[in-house]
Design an enzyme around this catalytic site. Sequence first.
Site, PDB file in Angstrom:
ATOM      1  N   GLY A   1      -7.589 128.909 -32.210  1.00 54.62           N
ATOM      2  CA  GLY A   1      -6.226 128.747 -33.215  1.00 54.62           C
ATOM      3  C   GLY A   1      -6.067 127.940 -34.102  1.00 54.62           C
TER       4      GLY A   1
ATOM      5  CB  SER B   1     -10.812 123.809 -31.318  1.00 55.82           C
ATOM      6  OG  SER B   1     -11.439 122.547 -31.184  1.00 55.82           O
TER       7      SER B   1
ATOM      8  CD  GLU C   1     -15.221 129.908 -42.693  1.00 52.53           C
ATOM      9  OE1 GLU C   1     -14.116 130.514 -42.773  1.00 52.53           O
ATOM     10  OE2 GLU C   1     -15.567 128.799 -43.077  1.00 52.53           O
TER      11      GLU C   1
ATOM     12  CG  LEU D   1     -23.218 136.588 -40.639  1.00 51.74           C
ATOM     13  CD1 LEU D   1     -24.286 135.630 -40.641  1.00 51.74           C
ATOM     14  CD2 LEU D   1     -23.504 137.641 -41.841  1.00 51.74           C
TER      15      LEU D   1
ATOM     16  CE1 TYR E   1     -10.461 115.151 -40.863  1.00 54.45           C
ATOM     17  CE2 TYR E   1      -8.384 113.926 -41.660  1.00 54.45           C
ATOM     18  CZ  TYR E   1      -8.890 114.945 -40.970  1.00 54.45           C
ATOM     19  OH  TYR E   1      -8.355 115.751 -40.035  1.00 54.45           O
TER      20      TYR E   1
END
Length: 580
Positions: free
Chosen positions: A139, A209, A268, A271, A474
């Site tokens: 999440g 993660s 993401e 598929l 970044y």
Amino acid sequence: MTDVKHMKWWGWGLEGVGFHFEDKPEFAPFVKKAVGLDVSVPPVPPLSFDQLTVPPVRLSPSFEAELVAIVGEEAASTADEVRVVHTYGKSIRDLLRIRRNEIARVPDIVVYPGDEWEVQQIVDAAVAEGAVIIPFGGGSNIAGSLEPLVGETRSIVSLDLGRLNRVLAIDEYSGLARIQAGAQGPDIEEQLNAKGWTMGHFPDSFTHSTLGGWVATRSSGMQSDKYGDIADITRGLRMVRPGEIVELRPLPSTSTGPSVREMIIGSEGRLGVITEVTVQVHRQPEVREVQAYFFPTWKAGLAAMHEIAESDASPSITRVSDARESGFSLATRKASKGVSGAAQSVLMSVLKRRGWNLEEMCLSFIGYEGTASHVSYEKKLVGAIVKKHGGIGVGKGPGALYDQKKFDTPYLRDFLLDRGAAADVSETAAPWSKLQEVYDATRAAADAAYEALGVHGWIMCHLSHSYHSGACLYFTFAFVHGDDPIAQYEVVKQSIQQAFQDAGGTLSHHHGVGVEHAPWMEQDISVGGVKLMQGLFDSADPAGLFNPGKVLGPAQATPESVAALRAAAPRADVAEVPAP
């Protein structure tokens, strides 16, 4: 209920953990100067959960019963808080919506399969029902890769892979490990380290993660200079699709047409559901250290990183912050006393005598791994390059602190939100020849957006993830928001993203696309590239059941396409889909 743990529903990380500034004397003045915020003002806490308006469950009793029968009563939930936890990721837009009670659509049920066969059964049942399937890892996504589409009328299943968290096997001779997709970063490293191995993948979200999420969003880690990003690390995988499994063996290289592996990496969830990944692993290094350096200017630091990338040195980390981010890093230090404090004062005096403008000074961290002799050799190579560009080494102390605190920065966003300020990030990558242009254009675009909004804003940057031909930039941006923070955020965010495109960068280096970055896909990969990708998604998922709307933006499925998928994808039986 299962023992799968997730972050708090209203912010980053664990309950009871947060950012504190009381032991950081330079922090409050820095924030006041940067965005005009007085951090001593009492915070306004988030809503309590019972103040939220959670949309009701849209789920037929028969479908719910079918899912419960697959995973068991303890591994399925329609509870409001569980559903809300699985609704958004952790972008500033996500957190603002949660805090403002803006929850348009949530999953109707969350299921926690215990093995790949249960994943297959869930997928087949959902396809037969015409329900949406959204795979869920930790999440932590910040690009809108998890949220259900507003107005979605079909049932939505959040398929949480948290129970699939084991390292299944290690091929020590080949340096390969089979790992279940729901394993979070600490799970992976703990199990690998116990046998003397490391995957070497440490994104900022590492503690919350998952491996499957990393693959699904094309993640990069802090040590990707040495180990590669997740696309380099991933050698094989297994993915569940309606009635079948895609299995890609962990081969070192192949010449077998367009790469199916590359199609899946970064997809993401569009598929199918990734259940297992075979990754490259490495023996734990004998020596690992992070050295800190100062450069007199951003351009000097940028030039040094370029030369290091061209040299025989191969550090695990090459990172340099611009003057603004360097100031932020120094402002988050705890108070220095005794010998340490005196040493810092002496160093600053030395740099002033050298003619440095301390307002332009840039902090750099460079990591080294390997045998003692190898690390020594690389430090000498890098040290000579740093010196050539006017830099100075300041030892392992700041580097050790960076190493310890690198996963804590996201907690700062919650701290600022409690006090009426929004902070978020955008990152890009570009060739070395365009990095300065991208940097200048992005800062100018953010400043113009702040001026248009009439707010006191801030943007800062670091370079990381160096490659032969370029690097990642970044950016972190922040401002004190007004009554419509999401609209203000979108003005700034869109200005930054467009600057990336106009100056020759990509829309994202490692955060993925989701829905937030989808508007720039045609600019990024061309109209023809989008058509190819859309063709892939339409062919693989004509009914739009797998995480619809992500990567290329929302598209509505038709009743005809749902019927076609049901007819073309009968459910697999046990004999056809063996458990791994």
